[in-house]
Design a protein around this motif. Structure first.
Motif, PDB file in Angstrom:
ATOM      1  N   LYS A  57     -27.421  16.863  19.415  1.00  0.00           N
ATOM      2  CA  LYS A  57     -26.937  18.192  20.515  1.00  0.00           C
ATOM      3  C   LYS A  57     -27.740  18.112  20.915  1.00  0.00           C
ATOM      4  O   LYS A  57     -28.779  17.295  21.802  1.00  0.00           O
ATOM      5  N   SER A  58     -27.786  19.230  22.007  1.00  0.00           N
ATOM      6  CA  SER A  58     -28.857  19.792  23.566  1.00  0.00           C
ATOM      7  C   SER A  58     -30.045  19.699  22.854  1.00  0.00           C
ATOM      8  O   SER A  58     -29.948  20.587  22.353  1.00  0.00           O
ATOM      9  N   PRO A  59     -31.209  19.606  24.052  1.00  0.00           N
ATOM     10  CA  PRO A  59     -31.996  19.408  23.265  1.00  0.00           C
ATOM     11  C   PRO A  59     -31.965  21.072  24.524  1.00  0.00           C
ATOM     12  O   PRO A  59     -33.720  20.525  24.778  1.00  0.00           O
ATOM     13  N   THR A  60     -32.036  21.421  24.254  1.00  0.00           N
ATOM     14  CA  THR A  60     -32.071  22.373  26.351  1.00  0.00           C
ATOM     15  C   THR A  60     -33.313  23.253  25.148  1.00  0.00           C
ATOM     16  O   THR A  60     -34.222  23.674  26.052  1.00  0.00           O
ATOM     17  N   PHE A  61     -33.587  23.553  23.979  1.00  0.00           N
ATOM     18  CA  PHE A  61     -34.856  24.404  23.589  1.00  0.00           C
ATOM     19  C   PHE A  61     -35.376  23.992  23.125  1.00  0.00           C
ATOM     20  O   PHE A  61     -37.343  24.798  23.014  1.00  0.00           O
ATOM     21  N   THR A  62     -35.394  23.278  22.547  1.00  0.00           N
ATOM     22  CA  THR A  62     -36.755  21.767  21.818  1.00  0.00           C
ATOM     23  C   THR A  62     -37.087  20.730  23.727  1.00  0.00           C
ATOM     24  O   THR A  62     -37.935  20.315  22.997  1.00  0.00           O
ATOM     25  N   ILE A  63     -36.370  20.703  24.301  1.00  0.00           N
ATOM     26  CA  ILE A  63     -37.123  19.908  25.268  1.00  0.00           C
ATOM     27  C   ILE A  63     -36.480  17.948  25.098  1.00  0.00           C
ATOM     28  O   ILE A  63     -36.244  17.617  26.094  1.00  0.00           O
ATOM     29  N   ILE A  64     -37.136  17.617  23.556  1.00  0.00           N
ATOM     30  CA  ILE A  64     -36.973  16.191  23.151  1.00  0.00           C
ATOM     31  C   ILE A  64     -36.472  16.541  21.937  1.00  0.00           C
ATOM     32  O   ILE A  64     -36.868  16.911  21.041  1.00  0.00           O
ATOM     33  N   ARG A  65     -35.527  15.738  21.567  1.00  0.00           N
ATOM     34  CA  ARG A  65     -34.772  15.348  20.144  1.00  0.00           C
ATOM     35  C   ARG A  65     -35.098  13.550  19.986  1.00  0.00           C
ATOM     36  O   ARG A  65     -34.577  13.086  21.321  1.00  0.00           O
ATOM     37  N   GLU A  66     -35.505  13.498  18.974  1.00  0.00           N
ATOM     38  CA  GLU A  66     -35.679  12.185  18.837  1.00  0.00           C
ATOM     39  C   GLU A  66     -34.411  11.695  17.433  1.00  0.00           C
ATOM     40  O   GLU A  66     -34.448  11.853  16.384  1.00  0.00           O
ATOM     41  N   HIS A  76     -34.233  11.832  24.188  1.00  0.00           N
ATOM     42  CA  HIS A  76     -33.210  12.339  23.595  1.00  0.00           C
ATOM     43  C   HIS A  76     -33.463  13.849  24.923  1.00  0.00           C
ATOM     44  O   HIS A  76     -34.784  14.482  24.629  1.00  0.00           O
ATOM     45  N   MET A  77     -34.276  14.074  26.252  1.00  0.00           N
ATOM     46  CA  MET A  77     -35.159  15.076  26.651  1.00  0.00           C
ATOM     47  C   MET A  77     -34.161  15.767  27.571  1.00  0.00           C
ATOM     48  O   MET A  77     -33.003  15.204  28.870  1.00  0.00           O
ATOM     49  N   ASP A  78     -34.304  17.311  27.423  1.00  0.00           N
ATOM     50  CA  ASP A  78     -33.614  18.164  28.643  1.00  0.00           C
ATOM     51  C   ASP A  78     -35.188  19.190  28.782  1.00  0.00           C
ATOM     52  O   ASP A  78     -35.472  19.936  28.831  1.00  0.00           O
ATOM     53  N   VAL A  79     -35.131  18.404  30.562  1.00  0.00           N
ATOM     54  CA  VAL A  79     -36.336  18.552  30.741  1.00  0.00           C
ATOM     55  C   VAL A  79     -36.300  20.151  31.914  1.00  0.00           C
ATOM     56  O   VAL A  79     -36.854  21.023  32.352  1.00  0.00           O
ATOM     57  N   TYR A  80     -34.706  20.953  31.600  1.00  0.00           N
ATOM     58  CA  TYR A  80     -34.617  21.802  32.383  1.00  0.00           C
ATOM     59  C   TYR A  80     -35.541  23.412  31.763  1.00  0.00           C
ATOM     60  O   TYR A  80     -35.410  23.724  33.056  1.00  0.00           O
ATOM     61  N   ARG A  81     -36.511  23.564  31.448  1.00  0.00           N
ATOM     62  CA  ARG A  81     -37.017  24.498  30.630  1.00  0.00           C
ATOM     63  C   ARG A  81     -38.699  24.083  31.087  1.00  0.00           C
ATOM     64  O   ARG A  81     -39.477  25.294  30.322  1.00  0.00           O
ATOM     65  N   LEU A  82     -38.642  22.908  31.808  1.00  0.00           N
ATOM     66  CA  LEU A  82     -40.442  22.283  31.598  1.00  0.00           C
ATOM     67  C   LEU A  82     -40.718  23.375  32.367  1.00  0.00           C
ATOM     68  O   LEU A  82     -40.451  23.482  33.307  1.00  0.00           O
ATOM     69  N   GLU A  83     -41.726  23.813  32.435  1.00  0.00           N
ATOM     70  CA  GLU A  83     -42.737  24.604  33.233  1.00  0.00           C
ATOM     71  C   GLU A  83     -43.460  23.829  34.042  1.00  0.00           C
ATOM     72  O   GLU A  83     -43.472  22.197  33.794  1.00  0.00           O
ATOM     73  N   ASN A 102     -34.731   6.466  27.017  1.00  0.00           N
ATOM     74  CA  ASN A 102     -35.752   7.633  27.699  1.00  0.00           C
ATOM     75  C   ASN A 102     -33.296   8.073  28.242  1.00  0.00           C
ATOM     76  O   ASN A 102     -33.682   6.977  29.331  1.00  0.00           O
ATOM     77  N   VAL A 103     -33.285   9.410  27.601  1.00  0.00           N
ATOM     78  CA  VAL A 103     -32.205  10.127  28.559  1.00  0.00           C
ATOM     79  C   VAL A 103     -33.120  10.918  28.294  1.00  0.00           C
ATOM     80  O   VAL A 103     -34.279  11.616  28.222  1.00  0.00           O
ATOM     81  N   VAL A 104     -32.509  11.280  29.860  1.00  0.00           N
ATOM     82  CA  VAL A 104     -33.554  12.139  30.457  1.00  0.00           C
ATOM     83  C   VAL A 104     -32.194  13.173  31.451  1.00  0.00           C
ATOM     84  O   VAL A 104     -31.735  13.384  32.965  1.00  0.00           O
ATOM     85  N   GLU A 105     -32.676  14.639  31.251  1.00  0.00           N
ATOM     86  CA  GLU A 105     -31.246  15.173  31.579  1.00  0.00           C
ATOM     87  C   GLU A 105     -31.976  16.596  32.490  1.00  0.00           C
ATOM     88  O   GLU A 105     -33.046  16.375  32.408  1.00  0.00           O
TER      89      GLU A 105
END
Ligand SMILES: Nc1ncnc2c1ncn2[C@@H]1O[C@H](COP(=O)(O)OP(=O)(O)O)[C@@H](O)[C@H]1O
Ligand SMILES: [Mg+2]
Length: 155
Positions: A57-66, A76-83, A102-105
């Motif tokens: 699932k998209s990790p948009t709100f959790t930033i990282i899913r393992e 799996h990381m989605d760093v869009y919301r990372l400060e 490691n997969v980084v969106e």
């Protein structure tokens, strides 16, 4: 650089699945491109290729899913919301030097924290051609990823 055009989500997944075969621990795959371009869809295929049975699932709100249980763990990381600059707190380095893939969106948000070598894949939509058309550009940095892309191209 290797460029491939696909015309369905299944084809995007199949590419991710094929890429997974050559991956090893500490590999870093950067997925860039607009919202809805297919980055998470690609990761779903990559997870299947690693033998992971859980649905990605998209990790948009959790930033990282393992994801464990495959040939290698998937981070799996989605760093869009990372400060800005908070990649440190996330412990990105520990993931990159860890035991998994490691997969980084949205990697542009961690531009300062990228490892020396990685594979960047840029996703582009072409809505004029078709709603389901995507062009993926594989841009490897370093020998290992160059080799990986060469194999993908040859298959
Ligand atoms: N060729 C394609 N490759 C990937 N996704 C596609 C394709 N054609 C249509 N889609 C759809 O586009 C959306 C892509 O979403 P997603 O993979 O979450 O994108 P992102 O992670 O880049 O925001 C999904 O709804 C998917 O079904
Ligand atoms: Mg996504």
């Amino acid at each position: 650089m290797y460029t491939v055009t696909v015309t369905s989500p299944e084809q995007t997944m199949a590419l991710g699945q094929r890429l997974a075969n050559g991956l090893q621990a500490q590999d870093v795959i950067l997925l860039d491109g607009d919202l809805g371009a297919g980055k998470t869809t690609f990761t779903k295929g990559l997870a299947v290729g690693l033998g992971i049975t859980r649905n990605v699932k998209s990790p948009t709100f959790t930033i990282i899913r393992e994801y464990q249980g495959g040939r290698l763990p998937l981070y799996h990381m989605d760093v869009y919301r990372l400060e800005d600059g908070s990649g440190d707190e996330l412990g990105l380095d520990e993931y990159f030097n860890g035991d998994g893939v490691n997969v980084v969106e949205w990697s542009k948000f961690i531009a300062d924290e990228l490892p020396a070598n990685y594979l960047r894949i840029v996703f582009k939509r072409d809505d004029e051609a078709s709603e389901m058309q995507r062009t993926l550009s594989f841009e490897p940095v370093g020998e290992h990823f160059t080799e990986l892309v060469r194999h993908l191209e040859d298959d």
